[in-house]
Design a protein around this motif. Structure first.
Motif, mmCIF file in Angstrom:
data_model
loop_
_atom_site.group_PDB
_atom_site.id
_atom_site.type_symbol
_atom_site.label_atom_id
_atom_site.label_comp_id
_atom_site.label_asym_id
_atom_site.label_seq_id
_atom_site.Cartn_x
_atom_site.Cartn_y
_atom_site.Cartn_z
ATOM 1 N N SER A 124 51.496 -12.248 -42.998
ATOM 2 C CA SER A 124 52.006 -12.489 -41.645
ATOM 3 C C SER A 124 53.508 -12.199 -41.518
ATOM 4 O O SER A 124 54.275 -12.414 -42.459
ATOM 5 N N ILE A 173 44.149 -22.515 -37.166
ATOM 6 C CA ILE A 173 45.105 -21.415 -36.954
ATOM 7 C C ILE A 173 45.290 -20.596 -38.238
ATOM 8 O O ILE A 173 45.205 -19.368 -38.221
ATOM 9 N N GLY A 174 45.561 -21.279 -39.370
ATOM 10 C CA GLY A 174 45.816 -20.579 -40.638
ATOM 11 C C GLY A 174 44.586 -19.790 -41.102
ATOM 12 O O GLY A 174 43.456 -20.137 -40.757
ATOM 13 N N GLU A 175 44.836 -18.734 -41.866
ATOM 14 C CA GLU A 175 43.789 -17.838 -42.403
ATOM 15 C C GLU A 175 42.877 -17.291 -41.301
ATOM 16 O O GLU A 175 41.665 -17.183 -41.467
ATOM 17 N N GLN A 228 56.574 -14.273 -42.584
ATOM 18 C CA GLN A 228 56.747 -15.575 -41.938
ATOM 19 C C GLN A 228 55.516 -16.451 -42.165
ATOM 20 O O GLN A 228 54.407 -15.919 -42.257
ATOM 21 N N LEU A 238 45.721 -27.702 -38.594
ATOM 22 C CA LEU A 238 46.285 -26.466 -39.148
ATOM 23 C C LEU A 238 45.197 -25.425 -39.417
ATOM 24 O O LEU A 238 45.427 -24.227 -39.329
ATOM 25 N N MET A 255 36.519 -12.945 -32.614
ATOM 26 C CA MET A 255 36.596 -11.482 -32.483
ATOM 27 C C MET A 255 35.770 -10.802 -33.582
ATOM 28 O O MET A 255 35.020 -9.856 -33.316
ATOM 29 N N SER A 294 47.929 -12.741 -35.788
ATOM 30 C CA SER A 294 46.516 -12.372 -35.574
ATOM 31 C C SER A 294 46.323 -10.867 -35.745
ATOM 32 O O SER A 294 45.340 -10.413 -36.330
ATOM 33 N N THR A 296 55.031 -28.421 -41.435
ATOM 34 C CA THR A 296 54.008 -28.392 -40.394
ATOM 35 C C THR A 296 53.802 -29.811 -39.856
ATOM 36 O O THR A 296 54.401 -30.759 -40.348
ATOM 37 N N GLU A 314 40.159 -17.878 -32.529
ATOM 38 C CA GLU A 314 39.938 -16.721 -31.639
ATOM 39 C C GLU A 314 39.703 -15.455 -32.461
ATOM 40 O O GLU A 314 38.856 -14.624 -32.111
HETATM 41 C C1 LIG Z 1 49.524 -23.858 -42.198
HETATM 42 C C2 LIG Z 1 49.585 -22.359 -42.163
HETATM 43 C C3 LIG Z 1 49.644 -21.641 -43.335
HETATM 44 C C4 LIG Z 1 49.735 -20.249 -43.295
HETATM 45 N N1 LIG Z 1 49.830 -19.567 -44.485
HETATM 46 C C5 LIG Z 1 49.921 -18.213 -44.458
HETATM 47 C C6 LIG Z 1 50.052 -17.485 -45.680
HETATM 48 O O1 LIG Z 1 50.033 -18.060 -46.774
HETATM 49 N N2 LIG Z 1 50.186 -16.132 -45.610
HETATM 50 C C7 LIG Z 1 50.188 -15.441 -44.439
HETATM 51 O O2 LIG Z 1 50.299 -14.243 -44.464
HETATM 52 N N3 LIG Z 1 50.091 -16.125 -43.250
HETATM 53 C C8 LIG Z 1 49.968 -17.476 -43.247
HETATM 54 N N4 LIG Z 1 49.867 -18.179 -42.056
HETATM 55 C C9 LIG Z 1 49.965 -17.452 -40.793
HETATM 56 C C10 LIG Z 1 48.624 -17.319 -40.097
HETATM 57 O O3 LIG Z 1 47.824 -16.389 -40.754
HETATM 58 C C11 LIG Z 1 48.907 -16.958 -38.634
HETATM 59 O O4 LIG Z 1 49.563 -18.058 -38.072
HETATM 60 C C12 LIG Z 1 47.646 -16.669 -37.874
HETATM 61 O O5 LIG Z 1 47.081 -15.461 -38.321
HETATM 62 C C13 LIG Z 1 47.916 -16.597 -36.367
HETATM 63 O O6 LIG Z 1 48.994 -15.768 -36.089
HETATM 64 P P1 LIG Z 1 50.196 -16.265 -35.154
HETATM 65 O O7 LIG Z 1 50.574 -17.625 -35.588
HETATM 66 O O8 LIG Z 1 51.235 -15.218 -35.164
HETATM 67 O O9 LIG Z 1 49.543 -16.384 -33.722
HETATM 68 P P2 LIG Z 1 49.431 -15.211 -32.631
HETATM 69 O O10 LIG Z 1 48.859 -14.009 -33.272
HETATM 70 O O11 LIG Z 1 50.731 -15.085 -31.927
HETATM 71 O O12 LIG Z 1 48.374 -15.836 -31.647
HETATM 72 C C14 LIG Z 1 48.691 -16.926 -30.779
HETATM 73 C C15 LIG Z 1 47.413 -17.467 -30.179
HETATM 74 O O13 LIG Z 1 46.763 -16.442 -29.427
HETATM 75 C C16 LIG Z 1 45.465 -16.203 -29.931
HETATM 76 N N5 LIG Z 1 45.229 -14.764 -29.865
HETATM 77 C C17 LIG Z 1 45.917 -13.785 -30.502
HETATM 78 N N6 LIG Z 1 45.405 -12.589 -30.184
HETATM 79 C C18 LIG Z 1 44.343 -12.814 -29.368
HETATM 80 C C19 LIG Z 1 43.389 -11.981 -28.722
HETATM 81 N N7 LIG Z 1 43.398 -10.651 -28.877
HETATM 82 N N8 LIG Z 1 42.441 -12.561 -27.945
HETATM 83 C C20 LIG Z 1 42.408 -13.899 -27.793
HETATM 84 N N9 LIG Z 1 43.279 -14.743 -28.386
HETATM 85 C C21 LIG Z 1 44.238 -14.204 -29.159
HETATM 86 C C22 LIG Z 1 45.482 -16.724 -31.358
HETATM 87 O O14 LIG Z 1 44.196 -17.087 -31.789
HETATM 88 C C23 LIG Z 1 46.410 -17.911 -31.228
HETATM 89 O O15 LIG Z 1 45.672 -19.004 -30.738
HETATM 90 C C24 LIG Z 1 49.751 -19.566 -42.050
HETATM 91 C C25 LIG Z 1 49.667 -20.308 -40.866
HETATM 92 C C26 LIG Z 1 49.568 -21.682 -40.914
HETATM 93 C C27 LIG Z 1 49.466 -22.441 -39.622
#
Ligand SMILES: Cc1cc2nc3c(=O)[nH]c(=O)nc-3n(C[C@H](O)[C@H](O)[C@H](O)COP(=O)(O)OP(=O)(O)OC[C@H]3O[C@@H](n4cnc5c(N)ncnc54)[C@H](O)[C@@H]3O)c2cc1C
Length: 378
Positions: free
Chosen positions: A124, A360-362, A153, A357, A370, A130, A200, A366
């Motif tokens: 990420s 949202i994570g992994e 991030q 958490l 998909m 996402s 978190t 949504e």
């Molecule tokens: C506790 C925790 C641990 C994590 N650890 C890691 C890690 O170790 N390594 C790593 O790489 N990442 C990690 N992440 C990041 C995680 O993979 C992302 O937070 C996640 O993929 C969502 O991305 P975002 O937060 O940027 O949300 P966004 O992509 O900005 O999305 C925001 C919201 O909109 C929704 N959304 C996005 N696109 C669409 C669409 N096309 N249609 C409908 N809804 C949509 C999403 O589901 C979400 O609800 C971690 C996150 C958390 C919370």
């Protein structure tokens, strides 16, 4: 998955071990900071760390079914305990075991089962969550190896990890397959910086942090798998990771149900135990039904995987259903506990926060929808 005699015995042994040795650590985990000293050693002695790594690397050589069962049992003790196990047997370790060169496997894997090293998985970015394919971290060949620049991030355990799997763009002209490559980067490599550590809303032992790559120079031997294969190996690890997450949510929900039943029986209001009130009974019935359905779908998916059937879509269904189900079961548990349920230090209060958490994570709910819809419509 059949809970045959062997797995049933393993589950019983694990539960005894967790109740005897892990519960005290779980309490310390809620007091903030990293995992408490001694915890990794206790898990290593029990051969829980590096569970899925081959015996030649010091692991227990177990399969996905055993891994999921362990994650489910540990989560009953504390929902974040399995995250420590995942850093020794989850996304990055399994990618190295499957795609690493003999030298990479020999260098990085044997320390994991001993609890001497932890890994992070860095996909990420500020502009790519996402939509993982939108990552911008760039890796450019420099004749001797690679130079990486960019920012990651929300990377779990980045503040304590010894090894990072960094996904970076090596061929920007391509959009899908072939665009991204995985790189193994050791802590301390010049140019790799761990920045702000974010807490978190869940337990403090699970931190996420920023990782920046500032002209970070790597040898050609840092590439994991083949150049251009990065997204494929990341998605392969994430597909299995979803079953691990589903198991954590299932174990937590199971524990929340157990606590809810105990509280309903022991708490008296208006002259009778809560357990005699239909309003409470229905909450228990709904939670028990949801837990049973989640377990059935998860175990069936693991069984299908063991038969060699494709399970990418079913894994997304399990992750989606189990994480949302656990949120509902934890919410009911808080309600049944009344004011006690929202007091800091209570297991149900902690699980309610921690479970949020996992939606949202992994891959968020949504994103799982998909993947499922794409599978249905393909
Ligand atoms: C506790 C925790 C641990 C994590 N650890 C890691 C890690 O170790 N390594 C790593 O790489 N990442 C990690 N992440 C990041 C995680 O993979 C992302 O937070 C996640 O993929 C969502 O991305 P975002 O937060 O940027 O949300 P966004 O992509 O900005 O999305 C925001 C919201 O909109 C929704 N959304 C996005 N696109 C669409 C669409 N096309 N249609 C409908 N809804 C949509 C999403 O589901 C979400 O609800 C971690 C996150 C958390 C919370």
């Amino acid at each position: 998955m059949e809970i045959g005699p062997e797995l049933a015995e393993m589950r019983a042994g694990l539960r005894r071990f967790a109740e005897r040795e892990l519960v005290p650590f779980a309490r310390l985990m809620d007091q903030g900071g990293d995992y408490p000293p001694g915890l990794a050693e206790a898990l290593a002695r029990q051969r829980i760390l590096g569970l899925r790594l081959a015996e030649e690397h010091g692991g227990a050589g177990m399969g996905l079914a055993e891994y999921c069962l362990v994650q489910e049992e540990l989560a009953r003790c504390h929902p974040i305990l399995p995250v420590l196990v995942a850093s020794s047997s989850g996304l990055t370790p399994m990618a190295i075991q499957r795609h690493g060169t003999p030298a990479q496997r020999a260098r990085y894997l044997p320390k994991l089962p001993r609890g001497e090293s932890r890994t992070a998985f860095a996909l990420s970015e500020p502009e790519a969550g996402s939509d993982a394919a939108a990552i911008r971290t760039r890796a450019v060949p420099d004749g001797k190896g690679w130079r990486l620049s960019g920012a990651k991030q929300f990377i779990s355990n980045a503040d304590v990890a010894d090894l990072f799997l960094i996904l970076a763009v090596t061929d920007p002209a391509r959009r899908g397959r072939g665009r991204v490559t995985g790189f193994l980067v050791e802590r301390g490599t010049p140019g790799l910086h761990v920045g702000r550590v974010d807490r978190t809303m869940g337990t403090d032992a699970w931190t996420v942090a920023e990782v920046t790559l500032d002209d970070c120079r790597l040898g050609a031997d840092a590439v994991l798998g083949e150049v251009g294969q990065g997204m494929t190996l990341a998605l392969e690890s994430l597909a299995e990771g979803r079953l691990g997450v589903a198991s954590i949510c299932l174990g937590t929900a199971d524990r929340m149900l157990e606590l809810s039943i105990a509280r309903a029986k022991s708490r008296t209001t208006f002259g009778a135990p809560l357990a005699e009130r239909q309003a409470i009974q229905w909450m228990l019935a709904d939670s028990a039904t949801e837990v049973m359905a989640a377990r059935a779908m998860l175990y069936e998916t693991i069984r299908a995987g063991a038969r060699g059937e494709p399970i990418a879509v079913a894994s997304s269904m399990c992750k989606l259903h189990c994480s949302e189900m656990a949120g509902r079961v934890a919410d009911r548990a808080v309600q049944i506990h009344g004011a006690m349920g929202v007091m800091r230090g209570q297991e149900v209060e902690r699980a309610f926060r921690d479970m949020r958490l996992f939606r949202i994570g992994e891959g968020s709910s949504e994103v799982q929808r998909m993947v499922i819809a794409r599978g249905l419509l393909a």
